[in-house]
Structures are given as C-alpha cells and as structure tokens.
Enzyme design. Sequence first.
Site, PDB file in Angstrom:
ATOM      1  NE  ARG A  15      -0.984   2.541   2.993  1.00 18.04           N
ATOM      2  CZ  ARG A  15      -0.805   3.651   3.331  1.00 18.04           C
ATOM      3  NH1 ARG A  15      -0.822   4.739   2.878  1.00 18.04           N
ATOM      4  NH2 ARG A  15      -0.303   3.661   4.659  1.00 18.04           N
ATOM      5  CG  HIS A 209       8.787   7.360   5.608  1.00 18.11           C
ATOM      6  ND1 HIS A 209       8.557   7.339   4.411  1.00 18.11           N
ATOM      7  CD2 HIS A 209       7.735   7.008   6.258  1.00 18.11           C
ATOM      8  CE1 HIS A 209       7.229   7.067   4.298  1.00 18.11           C
ATOM      9  NE2 HIS A 209       6.827   6.760   5.403  1.00 18.11           N
ATOM     10  CB  CYS A 240       5.940  11.538   1.840  1.00 16.68           C
ATOM     11  SG  CYS A 240       4.398  12.790   1.947  1.00 16.68           S
ATOM     12  CG  ASN A 249       7.493   3.219   4.470  1.00 15.62           C
ATOM     13  OD1 ASN A 249       6.942   4.040   5.364  1.00 15.62           O
ATOM     14  ND2 ASN A 249       6.608   2.960   3.496  1.00 15.62           N
TER      15      ASN A 249
END
Length: 299
Positions: A15, A209, A240, A249
Amino acid sequence: MAFPTHVRLVEVGPRDGLQNEPEPISTTTKLELIERLGAAGISYIEAASFVSPKWVPQMADHLQVMKNLARQEGVTYAALTPNLKGLEGALECGVEEVAVFGAASEAFSQKNINCSVAESLARFEPVLERAQQAGVLVRGYVSCVLGCPYEGEIAPAKVAEVSKALYDMGCYEVSLGDTIGTGTPLKAKRMIEAVSRDIPMTQLAAHFHDTYGQALANLYAVMEEGIAVVDSSVAGLGGCPYAKGASGNVASEDVVYLLDGLGIETGIDLDALAATGTWITQAIERPNRSKVGVALSAK
C-alpha cells in the site's frame, strides 16, 4: 528499559510502498507481492487503500486486490479507509482490519487532505463507529510526528494530543509516522515518552521513513523504550508525494536483520523476504533501497 522479546512487523509495501508509483502496476503483481510476503512469515500486511482513484490512481484496483488475495492462515490483510465510503467498500471485501490517518501538523493536514487536524479527526468518528458495528479493528496513523515539510519541528505534545484523540475514538493501535524521515534518536525517544503518557506502550507502533538514513537508529531508540510494533516496507519502497525528496519507509529486510541481531523474535524468514524485495524492485524497475537486500542478493 529492556528491548521487547518479540516484535510484530507491519508490512506496508503493497500500500504505502506502491501508492506513489507513477506507472500502473498490475493487480497480478500486487497479489504476488502480498502472497510472497505472507510466505516469508509476515503476519500483518497492509494490502490496499480504499481511496478515490482520482487522488491515488495506483490504488484504483483495491477491490480486485482485496477480493483475490490468496489468504494465508495467521496473516492479517488490512486496508486504509480514510472515509465511510472507503470502509463500506473494504467491508464488502471481507477486510479484517482497517486504518485511518491523521497528522500532527496543521499545514500537512491542509495540504494532504484539505482540512484541519480537528476536522480530519471528526471525519473518522463515523468510520470507527461503523467498523465497530462490523467487528473490524481500526488502526490509527499519525503522520509528521518528528517533523513536517511545511512547519518544520513538531511539538511532542501535539503528537500526543492527536494520538490520544485516535485512541479515545477506538483505535486499538496508534502508528507514529516520521513521514519525511527527519527524526533523530533522541527526538524519537522524547516523542514516544510524550505519547506513552496517554496511551500504553503496547498500543503504539513506529512508522519511520529513512530519508536522512536515521530510521534504524530511531527504531533502536524507541524499542529501548518498549515499542514492539514496527511498520516497514519491503525493499524500502515508497515515499511521500507531499514531501519532496522523501525516500521510502525503512526497509523490512534491514529491520529484520537488526532484530535478528538483537535476538528479538519476528517469525520472518529473512532470505525469503530479501528475495521478495529483489523480485518486486525488478518487476517495477525500481532500485532496491534495502542495504541488507542488496547485500544478500549479491552473495
């Protein structure tokens, strides 16, 4: 404070890791990724996001993904459901857990979801009520807990306030996200201390992250405080869209290698996980951002 004996890894690659990819990724590839992750021993996988395809085109096939999962015993397949419409869609697919996300930064909330932090929290109330009726657990995310691309420093008290609001609303776990990866270990400890005054440490997770290369050090710092749930993304996929230069991440492989070295149980097969990272980065033609994954694949 001693380290936890067991850490649960929340794999967000399918995701959070894929949602910003500019080229469409086939549903088949997503399903194979999820299946491989489960086979490697990951027990919690965030599989899809029930958001408008207008905002996140990459997640437009969320229904197909959730309906066609080869479900493995002992694995939880969760979905992000920011609103009631998203939740209803996820419930139709038999989702077991869902997640909602708020921000600790007013400016980030406005840019990301066009409303204030308070408004975003108010929007989640009907989602949590409906999920509770359906017997589905809800996880809460708080973004920008260690810094914001627009506001800079974020006060730990603000993170604690938003986290407590989600917890009081009924989120069984609150995941604290260093969205732009600017945090450092001492800041991470101070933030966790502030939040854990209101929420038991067992109900908190770290979602860090690695933009500035600090994610593993930050995880080590908060695990020393008692954090035992870590969000990560295979091969370090993701970023992001609202934070320029923010890399993905922390890589799941790197986290598992660290945990193995500390003698902390995960139940995850590192070689199988690393092979999955190599496979998905080749499939979507992206660099593998896991140092451990790259090292293992070179052997």
